[in-house]
Design a protein around this motif. Structure first.
Motif, PDB file in Angstrom:
ATOM      1  N   PHE A 169       0.818  -1.214   0.000  1.00 58.41           N
ATOM      2  CA  PHE A 169       0.000   0.000   0.000  1.00 58.41           C
ATOM      3  C   PHE A 169       0.854   1.267   0.000  1.00 58.41           C
ATOM      4  O   PHE A 169       0.468   2.276  -0.604  1.00 58.41           O
ATOM      5  N   LEU A 170       1.987   1.242   0.691  1.00 56.79           N
ATOM      6  CA  LEU A 170       2.804   2.448   0.839  1.00 56.79           C
ATOM      7  C   LEU A 170       4.180   2.315   0.193  1.00 56.79           C
ATOM      8  O   LEU A 170       4.981   3.238   0.276  1.00 56.79           O
ATOM      9  N   LYS A 171       4.430   1.182  -0.447  1.00 59.78           N
ATOM     10  CA  LYS A 171       5.760   0.927  -1.000  1.00 59.78           C
ATOM     11  C   LYS A 171       5.865   1.448  -2.432  1.00 59.78           C
ATOM     12  O   LYS A 171       5.091   1.067  -3.308  1.00 59.78           O
ATOM     13  N   GLU A 172       6.841   2.330  -2.672  1.00 55.48           N
ATOM     14  CA  GLU A 172       7.039   2.841  -4.023  1.00 55.48           C
ATOM     15  C   GLU A 172       7.540   1.738  -4.948  1.00 55.48           C
ATOM     16  O   GLU A 172       8.145   0.767  -4.516  1.00 55.48           O
ATOM     17  N   TYR A 173       7.272   1.914  -6.248  1.00 58.50           N
ATOM     18  CA  TYR A 173       7.757   0.956  -7.234  1.00 58.50           C
ATOM     19  C   TYR A 173       8.111   1.696  -8.514  1.00 58.50           C
ATOM     20  O   TYR A 173       7.744   2.864  -8.699  1.00 58.50           O
ATOM     21  N   CYS A 174       8.828   1.025  -9.385  1.00 61.11           N
ATOM     22  CA  CYS A 174       9.272   1.643 -10.628  1.00 61.11           C
ATOM     23  C   CYS A 174       8.424   1.141 -11.788  1.00 61.11           C
ATOM     24  O   CYS A 174       8.302  -0.068 -11.998  1.00 61.11           O
ATOM     25  N   HIS A 175       7.828   2.089 -12.520  1.00 59.07           N
ATOM     26  CA  HIS A 175       7.000   1.759 -13.674  1.00 59.07           C
ATOM     27  C   HIS A 175       7.701   2.224 -14.949  1.00 59.07           C
ATOM     28  O   HIS A 175       8.446   3.206 -14.941  1.00 59.07           O
ATOM     29  N   LYS A 176       7.443   1.515 -16.027  1.00 55.59           N
ATOM     30  CA  LYS A 176       8.113   1.766 -17.306  1.00 55.59           C
ATOM     31  C   LYS A 176       8.052   3.228 -17.738  1.00 55.59           C
ATOM     32  O   LYS A 176       9.070   3.806 -18.134  1.00 55.59           O
ATOM     33  N   THR A 177       6.883   3.832 -17.681  1.00 57.42           N
ATOM     34  CA  THR A 177       6.731   5.218 -18.138  1.00 57.42           C
ATOM     35  C   THR A 177       6.465   6.198 -17.002  1.00 57.42           C
ATOM     36  O   THR A 177       6.776   7.385 -17.131  1.00 57.42           O
ATOM     37  N   LEU A 178       5.914   5.731 -15.906  1.00 61.90           N
ATOM     38  CA  LEU A 178       5.602   6.621 -14.785  1.00 61.90           C
ATOM     39  C   LEU A 178       6.802   6.843 -13.876  1.00 61.90           C
ATOM     40  O   LEU A 178       6.787   7.731 -13.026  1.00 61.90           O
ATOM     41  N   GLY A 179       7.842   6.001 -14.048  1.00 64.77           N
ATOM     42  CA  GLY A 179       9.039   6.123 -13.228  1.00 64.77           C
ATOM     43  C   GLY A 179       8.814   5.615 -11.820  1.00 64.77           C
ATOM     44  O   GLY A 179       7.967   4.748 -11.575  1.00 64.77           O
TER      45      GLY A 179
END
Length: 240
Positions: A169-179
């Motif tokens: 719920f609170l963990k950031e992640y890396c997305h292909k275009t959203l960064g």
């Protein structure tokens, strides 16, 4: 029990593992997990003839893998040692994990290819991947594709699935275009049974798997919840 051509289900007495064990009940099964007593209790209740084996997924005694030809993993792992062992010894491997970080670790391995490896078996990843690929085959020119996932809050979800969802719920992640992005930052909506439900970006691994497979496209997975009679216009106070 004769281990020849054995199918080992790790976490076979859990929410997902139970369904798999029931479907494979007439095969040579070995159910492994941390609580041997719970495994035996499940087998007795379902009247399934299978071997119960105590095993810690993060500290495996690989001598217990003798005679195994297929492994199904229904619990999260911290390392890839089991998959590497299966690859080295030509043991076919299937994993139901939705853990993005773990699947990324697997994709970085240099595997020999001696065993068949199947990842992302479930709802998301799994069914969503198949539906997305079907969509791509029907609309090959589509570039930005949203995967909308609605979960019912009144349904029975496994403890591991609930824990994974809450952890992310609170963990950031890396997305292909959203960064680098945090969950619930971007909003979307989906219409189901005449109701519009709000959804939010979430770190389901299906989008990462699809983005790797289709470099010319952009997949983003959104998560929302069904509150029974509540919809987009009528939702409980404090709903996001």
């Amino acid at each position: 029990m004769n281990r020849k051509d054995g199918i080992m289900i790790i976490g076979g007495h859990g929410k997902v593992g139970q369904y798999i064990a029931r479907e494979l009940r007439y095969y040579n099964l070995i159910l492994a997990g941390r609580d041997e007593g719970k495994i035996k209790g499940f087998l007795d209740k379902e009247k399934i003839q299978a071997e119960a084996l105590k095993m810690d997924i993060n500290n495996i005694d690989f001598t217990k893998m003798q005679g195994i030809c297929f492994v199904v993993v229904c619990v999260d792992q911290k390392n890839t040692l089991l998959l590497e062992f299966c690859d080295k010894h030509a043991i076919d491997y299937m994993d139901v994990t939705a853990n993005s970080e773990y699947i990324e670790k697997i994709q970085q391995l240099q595997l020999s290819g001696t065993s068949r490896i199947l990842l992302g078996i479930g709802l998301a990843p799994g069914l969503t991947n198949l539906l997305a690929e079907k969509f791509v085959s029907m609309y090959p020119s589509a570039k930005n594709i949203k995967i909308q996932l609605i979960l019912g809050l009144g349904e029975k979800h496994g403890d591991a699935a609930i824990r994974w969802t809450l952890d992310n719920f609170l963990k950031e992640y890396c997305h292909k275009t959203l960064g680098q992005i945090r969950p619930f930052k971007w909003k979307s909506t989906v219409k189901i049974r005449q109701k519009r439900l709000r959804t939010y970006n979430f770190n389901f691994v299906d989008q990462h798997m699809l983005n790797n497979k289709y470099p010319d496209k952009n997949f983003t997975t959104y998560l929302g919840f069904e509150f029974g009679d509540y919809g987009f216009e009528k939702r409980p106070a404090g709903y996001f």
